[in-house]
Write an enzyme that holds these catalytic residues in place. Sequence first.
Site, PDB file in Angstrom:
ATOM      1  CB  SER A 273     -22.429  38.542  -8.004  1.00 26.70           C
ATOM      2  OG  SER A 273     -22.043  37.204  -8.187  1.00 26.70           O
TER       3      SER A 273
ATOM      4  CB  CYS B 228     -28.274  33.285 -13.321  1.00 20.41           C
ATOM      5  SG  CYS B 228     -27.752  32.269 -14.713  1.00 20.41           S
TER       6      CYS B 228
ATOM      7  CG  HIS C 160     -30.127  30.102 -12.294  1.00 17.49           C
ATOM      8  ND1 HIS C 160     -28.742  30.090 -12.302  1.00 17.49           N
ATOM      9  CD2 HIS C 160     -30.503  30.430 -11.026  1.00 17.49           C
ATOM     10  CE1 HIS C 160     -28.304  30.421 -11.102  1.00 17.49           C
ATOM     11  NE2 HIS C 160     -29.353  30.634 -10.292  1.00 17.49           N
TER      12      HIS C 160
END
Lengths: 379, 646
Positions: free
Chosen positions: B327, B383, B370
Site C-alpha cells: 500500500s 482502500c 468501504h
Amino acid sequence: MSYLEHNTKHVPTGLRKIWYINWPLVMLLSAVACAGFLMLYSVAGGSPTPWMEPQMKRFGLGMFLMFAIAMVPIWFWRNMAFVAYGGSLLLLLGVELFGEVRMGAQRWIDLGFMVLQPSEVTKITVVMFIAAYYDWLPNEKTSRPLWVALPVIFILVPTMLVLKQPDLGTALLLLMGGATVMFLAGVHWAYFATVVGAGVAAIVAVFESRGTTWQLIKDYQFRRIDTFIDPSNDPLGAGYHITQAKIALGSGGWTGRGFMQGTQSRLNFLPEKHTDFIFTTLAEEFGFVGASTLLLLYLLIVVFCIASAIGNKDRFAALLTLGIAMTFFLFFAVNMAMVMGLAPVVGVPLPLVSYGGSAMLVLLVAFGLVQSAHVHRPR
Amino acid sequence: MKRPPKDVIESTRTISRRALVVGTSQIAIMAVLGWRMQSMQVEHADEFRLLAEENRINIRLLPPSRGLIFDRNGEAIADNEQNYRVVMVREDAGDVGEVLSKLTQIVDIAPEQLTRAMEEMQRRSPFVPVTIAERLTWDDVAKINLNTPALPGIQAEVGQSRVYPWGADLAHVVGYVGPVSDYDLSRIDDQDPLLQIPKFQIGKSGAENKLEHTLRGSAGHRRIEVNAVGRVMRELDRQEGDAGKDVQLTIDNRLQTYAQARLDGESAGVVVIDLEHGDLRAIASAPSFDPNLFVRGISVKDWTGLNEDKYRPLAAKAVQGTYPPGSTFKMVTALAAMEDGVISADETVYCPGYTDVYGIRFHCWKSGGHGNINLHDSLKQSCDCYYYEIAQRVGIDKMAAMARKLGLGIKHDLPLSAVASGLAPDKEWKSSVRGEDWRIGDTVNASIGQGYVLASPLQLAVMTARIATGHEITPRLVRLIDGVEQPSGRGESLGLNENTLRRIRASMNDVCNNRRGTGYGSRILTEGYKMAGKSGTSQVRRITPEERAAGVTRNEDLPWERRDHALFVSYAPLDNPRYAVAVIVEHGGGGSSAAAPIARDVILQAQYGGAPPLDAYPANVRDKIAEQQRRIETRIPMGAKAQSRA
C-alpha cells in the site's frame, strides 16, 4: 752443447750476477703482484685475510726462488730439462691416480706442506723440454718430419693427461706454448698451416659430435661454449657469471667506482671474484685507466722478455725465454678475453694477480729461468 | 759437439725473426683486448652502470595508511589501529626450536601458528623476517621486549590494521577490507603496484569497496641495496606514499546504532533520509555481522554460519533487498491519476469489497468494502478498490513514469554494495523482459504495489522524501572527501501540482494522526514532532479462492517465510518536514502493527538527536517504550570494541 759454454769468460760469476739481473722485469713483476694484493684486499671487503696475506707470503717465497734460480747457470737448467719434464709427467699421472677432486675436476695433489697443481708446473716444463730439444737438435734437421713428430709427441702426452682431468684451459696453454717454441725454433710454416687446417676441421667435428654417442667433449664444456656464444640465453645459470662479469667491467667507466666501491664485487654478484674473475673487480673499481695500466704492465713484461731473448745467442736460453713469455701472454690474454666476453670461460687465472699458490710459484720460478738466461747470456 | 759460429748466427736470426712475428701478433691481440676494454668501459659504460644499479638496487613498496571513515559527528567508524606482531629472523635465532619454546612460555601462541611459521622459515632465506603471531596485546609486546636478551632473533613489530569500532552496527554501510585475492586481481583492472603486495588489504564490500580509490592512497617506496642473494645491505632512500583520503559519511552514528538496536530480533531494514541535503542518516539492516571477522580472515565455520542463516545477515536489506511495496505504492498511483486528471480529489469510487476486472475478482483488504470513498479516505483507510479503479483509468505507463519520478525503479548512485534498482514495471518492460503482453490485471495488481512492482526501503524513503518536499531529493552517503563538501542531494522541484501533493500529505497525516488512520497506534503526540506516513502490507503468497471462502489464514498461524512483509513510510515533522523514513520488516505481518512503531521510534530519535521524552508517546505504550529504551542503552553492538566505548 751450446756456444755459450765456450765463452764463459764474459759471464758474470758469484754475487756480481745480481747486477746483471733484469731489474726492470723484477720491478714490473712486483708492480703486477702489488696490484693483485690490492685487489685481494678489496674483494675480501677491506681485509688482509683470507687472501692478501697468504698471497704476499707466496710472492715472497716466489721471489726468493726466482733469485735463487737466476743465480744458477742456464746450462744447468738445460741439463735439468729432461728431469723436470719427466717429473711433471709423473706428477700428472699421480694426479690421475691419487689426486684430489675439487670443484668437479681432479687437478690437485697434496704434497703435505702444500697442495700442488701439477698442470701448472707442466706449462713450464714442456716449454723447457722443447727448448732443450731444439738446443740439442742440429739446425738442418729442424723441419724433417721425424724430428718434428718427436716434440709433437712430447707436447701431446701431457696435454692429453691434462685434458683428462679435465682442464681445457691448461691443455690449450700447453699446446700453444709448446707449438710456439717449435715455431720459434724454425720448424717449417707448412706444418703449422696443416695443423691449423686440421684444427678447424676438428672444431667442426666436435660440434658435429654433439649429442651423438661419440661425443668428443663433455657436456659442461659444450654448455660453456653455448654460454660464450650467447650469455643471455641462460642469464641465471651458466651465463650468469659472464653477464655479471661484463656488467662489473663495463660499469667501471673511465676512472672506476673507487677502491672498495665496486658494487658488483662487494655485493657478491661476481663469481670467483678472488681468482679467475679478479680482473673484473679491478676494472670495476679502477676503470679503464686501471685496467689498461695493468694491460700495459703485462705488455711491458712480454716486451722485456722478447728483447732479452732477441739479444741472446744461446739457443736454449732464447727459446726458453720466448716460450715462457708466450705462456705468460696466453695466461693473461685468455683470462682477459674470457672476462670481457671474447673467449669462452675456461679456468685460466690472471697471472700474479689471481689468488692461487701453484700458479704464482710456478710463474716466478719460470721468471727465475728467464732471469738466469738473461744473467748468463753470452756477451 | 761444437757448433760452428755460422750455424749459431743463422739460428739466432731465425729465432729473432720468428720472435718478432710472435711478438707482433701478441701485441695485436693485446690491442684487441685494449680496444674491447675501451669499448665496454668508455663507450658503453652508461649501459653497464645502469645494469649494475639494477642489480644492486631493489625497490620495496611502502603501503600508505588507509583513509579513515567518519560519521557525520566526526566519530571514526572505520579506523586504523596499531597491530603488534612478533617476527623471527632465523639466522639470528640460533636454535629456532629453543627460542620458540621460550617464546610460547611468555606469550600464548597457537601450535598451528607455530608450525606454519616454522614451515615458512624453512622456505625463506635465513635473513627474512617471518611473522609468528599477529594482533598481540600491548602486554605481550612489553613482555617480549623485556625478555629480548633471552629471545635472539625475535622482534616485536608494529603495523596497521583496519578496525571497525562499532562492529556489526555499521557493517552494511562501511563494509570491510580483506587481503587482496587472485580473484580480485583477475576481476579488477587496476595497475596499482600496491595490489602486488601479498595480503594487501583492499575494500571488499560497502563503502570500503566503493570508495577504495579514495581511501587507498598511493604507494611510497624505499630503495634498498641488496647483494646477490637478496640480503638487504642498507636503505638508500625512502619516499613515503600519500596516505589515503579521509571520508566523512552522512550517517549519524548514534541514530544508526539506535536503529540497528531497534531492529534487533527482526529481519528488517530501516532508511532515514535527512531532507535538507538528502543525507542518509541511517541505513540499518538486521541481522548484521561483525566486519572485524573479515579483516582477520574469517573462519570457515563463521562464514558458513553467516551464509546459511535464514535471516541473511550478509544482505543489506535496506538498500539491496527489494519487496513488493504494497500500500505504500498507493501514493504513486494516486499522484499519477491526479496529475493526469483522470480523477478529481472529491470524486468518489464505490468499494463493495472487491472489483471484477474482465472476469477476475480482485479483493479489497476489507471484505465488507468501504462504500463510496474519495482520495483522502482511500489513502487514510488504505482502500484497495479505489486504486483498482483509478489505475485502470490512468494506465500502467503513466504510473511507472510517476514511480520513476519519485525515485522507484531507478538505481540510486550510492557507494554501497549491490544497490538495488527495484522495478517500476510498464508495458515495454513486460514485452522485452518477459516476452508477454501487459494485461489489465497486471495494472490492477500494480496499483496497490503488488504484482511486478518491487522497491527497496531506500527507494521508498526517497519516494517519501520527494512527496514530503516536492523536490527531487537524491540520497547522499558521502558528506566530505578529504574535507571537501560533496554536492547536496536536494534538487529542483519535481513540478508536481502543489495542491495534489498537499492533499496526499494531508491523507498521510491522517494515516497517523486520525483516529481511523491505519497508523494511529503509532502516532507522535508532541506538537512540532508529529509524523505523517503510510503503511503497507505486502503479500508473498497467493490467496486461493478456496482459502478466501474459508476465511484468510491469519499471519500468526503461517510459517515465518509465508507471512506478509510489513512496510511503513513516514516523514516528520508535519510542517517543514526534515526526515523521511522507510521501514521493512520481512514477514513481519501487518505494516501498521509491525513496521509503524519502528518508523515512529526511529524518526523520534532522529528529531530529538537522542532518546525522546516519554510524553511524546501515547500514554498506553509509555511503559513498554521506557523498557525498550533501557534495553537499547545497555546494549553493546556485536563485534564492537568494548574498551573504545569505555
